[in-house]
Every structure is written in C-alpha cells, then in structure tokens.
Design an enzyme around this catalytic site. Structure first.
Site, PDB file in Angstrom:
ATOM      1  N   ASP A   1       0.827  -1.209   0.000  1.00  0.00           N
ATOM      2  CA  ASP A   1       0.000   0.000   0.000  1.00  0.00           C
ATOM      3  C   ASP A   1       0.863   1.262   0.000  1.00  0.00           C
ATOM      4  OD1 ASP A   1      -2.377   1.397   0.021  1.00  0.00           O
ATOM      5  OD2 ASP A   1      -2.589   1.343   2.202  1.00  0.00           O
TER       6      ASP A   1
ATOM      7  N   ARG B   1       0.362   9.358  -9.900  1.00  0.00           N
ATOM      8  CA  ARG B   1       0.162   8.129  -9.138  1.00  0.00           C
ATOM      9  C   ARG B   1       0.786   6.908  -9.842  1.00  0.00           C
ATOM     10  NH1 ARG B   1      -3.412   7.471  -5.147  1.00  0.00           N
ATOM     11  NH2 ARG B   1      -3.978   5.404  -5.908  1.00  0.00           N
TER      12      ARG B   1
ATOM     13  N   HIS C   1       3.154   3.422  -8.745  1.00  0.00           N
ATOM     14  CA  HIS C   1       2.914   2.009  -9.053  1.00  0.00           C
ATOM     15  C   HIS C   1       4.118   1.395  -9.765  1.00  0.00           C
ATOM     16  CE1 HIS C   1      -1.098   2.276  -7.579  1.00  0.00           C
ATOM     17  NE2 HIS C   1      -1.524   3.086  -8.534  1.00  0.00           N
TER      18      HIS C   1
ATOM     19  N   SER D   1      -7.124  -5.587  -6.085  1.00  0.00           N
ATOM     20  CA  SER D   1      -8.320  -6.145  -5.457  1.00  0.00           C
ATOM     21  C   SER D   1      -9.532  -6.031  -6.369  1.00  0.00           C
ATOM     22  CB  SER D   1      -8.603  -5.417  -4.131  1.00  0.00           C
ATOM     23  OG  SER D   1      -9.164  -4.137  -4.382  1.00  0.00           O
TER      24      SER D   1
ATOM     25  N   LEU E   1      10.736 -20.783  -3.442  1.00  0.00           N
ATOM     26  CA  LEU E   1       9.698 -19.890  -2.949  1.00  0.00           C
ATOM     27  C   LEU E   1       8.574 -19.732  -3.971  1.00  0.00           C
ATOM     28  CD1 LEU E   1      10.020 -16.571  -1.081  1.00  0.00           C
ATOM     29  CD2 LEU E   1       8.902 -16.519  -3.305  1.00  0.00           C
TER      30      LEU E   1
ATOM     31  N   ARG F   1       1.597  -4.906   6.279  1.00  0.00           N
ATOM     32  CA  ARG F   1       0.934  -3.859   5.496  1.00  0.00           C
ATOM     33  C   ARG F   1       1.758  -2.583   5.591  1.00  0.00           C
ATOM     34  NH1 ARG F   1      -5.242  -2.195   4.298  1.00  0.00           N
ATOM     35  NH2 ARG F   1      -4.733  -0.428   2.981  1.00  0.00           N
TER      36      ARG F   1
END
Length: 257
Positions: free
Chosen positions: A37, A50, A54, A82, A148, A205
């Site tokens: 976040d 923005r 990202h 999401s 992993l 988070r």
C-alpha cells in the site's frame, strides 16, 4: 550467506540492527502475505503522478522476493489488485493491468535462476488478455521450480472468495458429493482459492493503514499482523527483516495458553 546479506542491507543502521541480529532461520514464517500500500501517496509527496508510484512499487517486488527467498520463506503472497480496485480511474487501472507485461520480461530470468515459482490467486475473468498472457506465461515458465512461491493476489477479494466457496459447498451438498455434517474448518479451507497454500503466518501492510482491506479474510484468522508507516516503494529489505524479527519475538498460541 544470509547474515552477510543482513549486514549489507542494514548498512550500519544501529537502530535497525538491534532488532535484526537475532533472526533465527529455523523460525522464519513459512507464508508471508503483504498488502503493498501507498504507491500513490509516495508519488504525490514527490510531485509525481500516481502511476509513477505504481511503477516504483513494481520494482520493489523483486527486491522483497529475493530477501524472502534468501532467508527461507516458502510462500510470499502479494496483494497486487483487489476486486474493489476496478473503481479507480480508468487510466490508473489500465496502467496497473500493463505492469505484468513489464515486470515478468524484466525479472523472469532472475526469478527462474533463484528457483522461484509464480502463482496467482484471484479471478481471471475480467482481466485483459494481455495481462493474463503475461501472468500465465510466467506461471508456465516457473511451474517446475521448487523454491519460494511468489503468489500474486490479482483481481482478488476475500468476501467474494468466501461467497464463491459457500456456493460451491452448497452445490456439493445438493449433489451428494459432500455431507453437511462433514463440513469443518479444514474442509471449508479446501474451497478457498488458496487451498494449495498454508495460511499466512505473518501479514505485513505498508503505508500506515491499519486494516485488512478484504484480503485473505478466512486465511488470516491467526496470522501475526505487522504494520509500517513506510510506503511500499520505500519498503526496504531491512524493514522486511524487522517484520520477521518481530514475528519471531511473538508467542503464537492459537487460542490456547
């Protein structure tokens, strides 16, 4: 090798090293989940659009993946997009959907060299073809790797997952495939999208927000939670190791004494 890397990552930060010097490699969490976040706010602070946040956040994925792999984490689940993120401006969503096209060609060879296996948790329906092609290509190329698991939660929502699971359970009960009295927590988990993965031991988070945001609601029931004010693009390997060290200091009793 690991402690050499820890020392390099810390770079002489005494405050950080005080909490990291006692990491026990036999007690590293098997599954770490991260809500990545703060990309947009990181960019805004710097006078950038923005989407620049990202893009920087995308670059950070490999760094944290390599750190997790180095200390023996088995599964790293990253909340990439999401089911609610479709509400964002179209230009931003379009940019996010193109990131897998950029990320995997740049990083796939190193991921393969480090025995990392790519997975995805979420709904393919609704994703652009070019996004799916990039992800499915990475999954195919790494399917035989045994290290992993880098699991991207993409077009994922916890409530939708549970509703879909309940619908599948109802269908199986109605068809006689499942007896209602046989339903328990373990059986319910088998109807989740993460049925092939252990529940997260640790949730991280970034950005200072203190909520789950519809992420792995069933699976996080007994996970340890760790929050940091750092935005995702500035979340370093040192901070990741701080989270691991804090996890190891906690007592996990799962409702017992």
């Amino acid at each position: 090798m690991v402690f050499k890397l820890v020392k390099e990552w810390l770079g002489g930060n005494k405050q950080a090293s005080a909490g990291l010097k006692d990491i026990e490699l036999d007690k590293v969490p098997a599954h770490v989940a991260i809500i990545m976040d703060g990309n947009g706010r990181w960019a805004k602070q710097r006078g950038l659009p923005r989407v620049a946040g990202h893009h920087s956040g995308m670059k950070n994925v490999k760094k944290i993946t390599m750190a997790a792999n180095e200390i023996g984490v088995k599964v790293l689940t990253m909340y990439a997009f999401s089911t609610e993120n479709w509400k964002r401006p179209k230009d931003e969503v379009d940019f996010l959907m193109k990131l897998p096209q950029e990320f995997f060609p740049l990083e796939i060879e190193e991921l393969i060299e480090n025995n990392v296996r790519i997975q995805m948790t979420g709904w393919k329906e609704g994703l652009p073809d070019f996004t799916l092609k990039a992800i499915e290509g990475a999954i195919e190329r790494t399917k035989n790797n045994t290290g992993l698991i880098l699991n991207f939660a993409l077009n994922y929502g916890g409530r939708k997952e549970m509703i879909a699971g309940v619908q599948d359970i109802i269908r199986d009960v109605q068809s006689g495939k499942l007896q209602a009295e046989d339903l328990d927590e373990s059986k319910f988990s088998s109807y989740m999208l993460t049925a092939d993965l252990p529940d997260p031991d640790l949730l991280i988070r970034t950005s200072g927000e203190l909520r789950l945001s519809n992420f792995l609601l069933w699976q996080l029931a007994y996970s340890e939670l760790w929050f940091t004010d750092a935005y995702w693009p500035e979340f370093t390997e040192s901070l990741f190791l701080q989270a691991i060290a804090e996890y190891q200091r906690r007592g996990r009793r799962f409702g017992g004494i």
